[in-house]
Design a protein around this motif. Sequence first.
Motif, PDB file in Angstrom:
ATOM      1  N   UNK A  67       4.353   4.773   4.722  1.00  8.00           N
ATOM      2  CA  UNK A  67       4.538   3.688   5.703  1.00  8.00           C
ATOM      3  C   UNK A  67       5.021   2.418   4.999  1.00  8.00           C
ATOM      4  N   UNK A  68       4.470   2.162   3.817  1.00  5.90           N
ATOM      5  CA  UNK A  68       4.888   0.989   3.033  1.00  5.90           C
ATOM      6  C   UNK A  68       6.372   1.045   2.697  1.00  5.90           C
ATOM      7  N   UNK A  69       6.878   2.239   2.464  1.00  6.83           N
ATOM      8  CA  UNK A  69       8.293   2.413   2.124  1.00  6.83           C
ATOM      9  C   UNK A  69       9.217   2.121   3.309  1.00  6.83           C
ATOM     10  N   UNK A  70       8.675   2.112   4.494  1.00  6.25           N
ATOM     11  CA  UNK A  70       9.505   1.816   5.679  1.00  6.25           C
ATOM     12  C   UNK A  70       9.788   0.316   5.783  1.00  6.25           C
ATOM     13  N   UNK A  71       9.026  -0.485   5.044  1.00  2.20           N
ATOM     14  CA  UNK A  71       9.196  -1.947   5.112  1.00  2.20           C
ATOM     15  C   UNK A  71      10.443  -2.374   4.333  1.00  2.20           C
ATOM     16  N   UNK A  72      11.044  -3.451   4.772  1.00  6.37           N
ATOM     17  CA  UNK A  72      12.238  -3.963   4.083  1.00  6.37           C
ATOM     18  C   UNK A  72      11.862  -4.616   2.754  1.00  6.37           C
ATOM     19  N   UNK A  73      10.743  -5.355   2.762  1.00  7.45           N
ATOM     20  CA  UNK A  73      10.311  -6.076   1.551  1.00  7.45           C
ATOM     21  C   UNK A  73       8.824  -5.844   1.294  1.00  7.45           C
ATOM     22  N   UNK A  74       8.359  -6.262   0.134  1.00 10.38           N
ATOM     23  CA  UNK A  74       6.940  -6.185  -0.256  1.00 10.38           C
ATOM     24  C   UNK A  74       6.330  -4.821   0.072  1.00 10.38           C
ATOM     25  N   UNK A  75       7.002  -3.788  -0.410  1.00  8.34           N
ATOM     26  CA  UNK A  75       6.571  -2.429  -0.054  1.00  8.34           C
ATOM     27  C   UNK A  75       5.191  -2.080  -0.612  1.00  8.34           C
ATOM     28  N   UNK A  76       4.912  -2.558  -1.833  1.00  7.02           N
ATOM     29  CA  UNK A  76       3.626  -2.227  -2.450  1.00  7.02           C
ATOM     30  C   UNK A  76       2.482  -2.935  -1.721  1.00  7.02           C
ATOM     31  N   UNK A  77       2.703  -4.217  -1.408  1.00  4.20           N
ATOM     32  CA  UNK A  77       1.676  -4.973  -0.678  1.00  4.20           C
ATOM     33  C   UNK A  77       1.453  -4.335   0.696  1.00  4.20           C
ATOM     34  N   UNK A  78       2.548  -3.911   1.333  1.00  5.62           N
ATOM     35  CA  UNK A  78       2.439  -3.258   2.645  1.00  5.62           C
ATOM     36  C   UNK A  78       1.651  -1.961   2.524  1.00  5.62           C
ATOM     37  N   UNK A  79       1.862  -1.224   1.434  1.00  2.18           N
ATOM     38  CA  UNK A  79       1.135   0.039   1.216  1.00  2.18           C
ATOM     39  C   UNK A  79      -0.371  -0.222   1.156  1.00  2.18           C
ATOM     40  N   UNK A  80      -0.758  -1.245   0.372  1.00  2.22           N
ATOM     41  CA  UNK A  80      -2.188  -1.579   0.237  1.00  2.22           C
ATOM     42  C   UNK A  80      -2.751  -2.008   1.600  1.00  2.22           C
ATOM     43  N   UNK A  81      -1.964  -2.797   2.320  1.00  5.75           N
ATOM     44  CA  UNK A  81      -2.379  -3.247   3.653  1.00  5.75           C
ATOM     45  C   UNK A  81      -2.577  -2.072   4.604  1.00  5.75           C
ATOM     46  N   UNK A  82      -1.620  -1.165   4.600  1.00  8.52           N
ATOM     47  CA  UNK A  82      -1.732   0.022   5.466  1.00  8.52           C
ATOM     48  C   UNK A  82      -2.965   0.839   5.106  1.00  8.52           C
ATOM     49  N   UNK A  83      -3.235   0.962   3.789  1.00  9.62           N
ATOM     50  CA  UNK A  83      -4.367   1.780   3.354  1.00  9.62           C
ATOM     51  C   UNK A  83      -5.675   1.221   3.906  1.00  9.62           C
ATOM     52  N   UNK A  84      -5.869  -0.086   3.725  1.00  9.17           N
ATOM     53  CA  UNK A  84      -7.137  -0.663   4.194  1.00  9.17           C
ATOM     54  C   UNK A  84      -7.219  -0.680   5.716  1.00  9.17           C
ATOM     55  N   UNK A  85      -6.084  -0.871   6.357  1.00 13.25           N
ATOM     56  CA  UNK A  85      -6.047  -0.813   7.822  1.00 13.25           C
ATOM     57  C   UNK A  85      -6.460   0.562   8.332  1.00 13.25           C
ATOM     58  N   UNK A  86      -5.839   1.591   7.765  1.00 20.03           N
ATOM     59  CA  UNK A  86      -6.159   2.968   8.179  1.00 20.03           C
ATOM     60  C   UNK A  86      -7.618   3.287   7.837  1.00 20.03           C
ATOM     61  N   UNK A  87      -8.059   2.844   6.658  1.00 17.07           N
ATOM     62  CA  UNK A  87      -9.428   3.117   6.218  1.00 17.07           C
ATOM     63  C   UNK A  87     -10.443   2.560   7.222  1.00 17.07           C
ATOM     64  N   UNK A  88     -10.186   1.331   7.676  1.00 16.06           N
ATOM     65  CA  UNK A  88     -11.110   0.707   8.622  1.00 16.06           C
ATOM     66  C   UNK A  88     -11.133   1.454   9.953  1.00 16.06           C
TER      67      UNK A  88
END
Lengths: 289, 231
Positions: free
Chosen positions: A197-218
């Motif tokens: 999902x992070x790779x679908x972002x135009x920018x800040x892919x790594x930060x988006x990956x971490x964000x997605x992980x914690x979002x999904x985790x919650x």
Amino acid sequence: MLKKLLKYEWKDTRKLLLPIHFAIVLITIIGCFILNTSIFDSEMGFLLAAPLLVLYILAIITFSCVTLVYLYIRFYKNLYTAEGYLMHTLPVTHTQLFHSKLIMGYFWFFLNSLLTTISTTALGASLGFHEAFKEMSGESSGSFIDDFFLSMGQTPDTFSFADVFGFTLPMFVFSLFIMILVCSFSSVLMGYVSVLLGQRMERNKLAATVGFYFGIYMVIQILTSLAVVIPELLLMNKYLDEPMNFSTQYIMADSFQTLFPAMIISYLLMDIIFYIICRILVKRQVNLD
Amino acid sequence: MTLLECKNLTKKYGKHTALNDISLQIDGGHIIGLLGPNGSGKTTLIKLITGLLCPTAGSVYVKEEPIGPASKNLISYLPDHSYLNGNLKVREIIDFFADFYEDFDSLRAYDMMAKLQINPCQKLKTLSKGAQEKVQLILVMSRHASLYILDEPLAGVDPAARDYILDTILSNYDEDSSILISTHLISDIENILDGVIFIKDGLLHTHALVDELREQDRKSIDTIFREVFKC
């Protein structure tokens, strides 16, 4: 080609993960050996036991976390950073690349969860109720399950394993095994979904990956809690209606009977959903920076 | 048979258009220079051909194969940066290439390594930066591929190393194959090119044979490049 990918995935991952899993086996053997000696009978020995136990727990948690985080980082680094230029120009499909990471990641994390469960059970059994019962009554019946019943104020012959745990011993072990199987799969996939999902972002892919992980985790935590709490509440209702049946053993047995299937079904659903999302995201072509 | 065909290739990053409606064909047996200043879209075009980027519009075919495992099997690609796992030994990387590419010639690779006195048992990260770049080039040129794509192979290397790289390229590619070299160091490679592609601001400016261009303008490719891309 998948076989070749798996071969290199194994070669690369074993360098870190094989020693980690040997370490789990080693500390378990050493732990069981120490607990079966009289080393902790003295006062000094007992004082030593507490920090050793804390160290053991910390080590087991660290090994699990390192395994999972390493698998996530490897998935990201090997496919979506400089190394991705090699991997994505190999004559293989994106699906084969994904499956090689998934199969090897699942193998390692399943092994990790299995060894962790065996380790804690082995040490718990070595430490557990023999010592607890000795402390309480000054006598021991000599077996784990008998001591367990005795420590609860019951005579060993009154209750069987199934009365307390809701399943016969083989069935309990089998259910636990299935739960580790489905739970390990979703743990690995959750990280992979976040990276994809992070790779679908135009920018800040790594930060988006971490964000997605914690979002999904919650979200997962909330949903699994509901999946566990709702059957337990229904169970409590049953005991309020039938107070005659209220006893520790029956509550535990019923809890296990509802908890295990609820957890297994929840994780199985998660596995299916995560896998479908991954397949959809993987099928789309990559866009390496 | 046409080796490489790009049809109306466009790549956009948000509102920015990196490549706009590029159509070109490359046949076998040519060394083509992909020329343009920094940021003109050379690397974007290469990444679209190698399947590392997904086009916004248009399509790419290599020997009539759309981008996929079959087309990747035909292309030997050298990126403009280090892309190998530095923790691996050179020998392990050679084994990796030999396993995945049927056309990889391990003997050729070991022979070239020996000439450069690179120890295959050494880890890649323990080699000097120049030696690492040479290892990457050797791996790419040890394949019997149909299309070699080299992205800035001369950037950041000393003149002696440039000679070695050009010599390696010329002495290791098959006659039926083509080489697409992206660079802005034109004077260094002008003599080996038989075709050029000029990319300017994401658009295809020129696609011609070197001899035709020289005869037509009576100037060297380097001079033509300087005129086209004058700031």
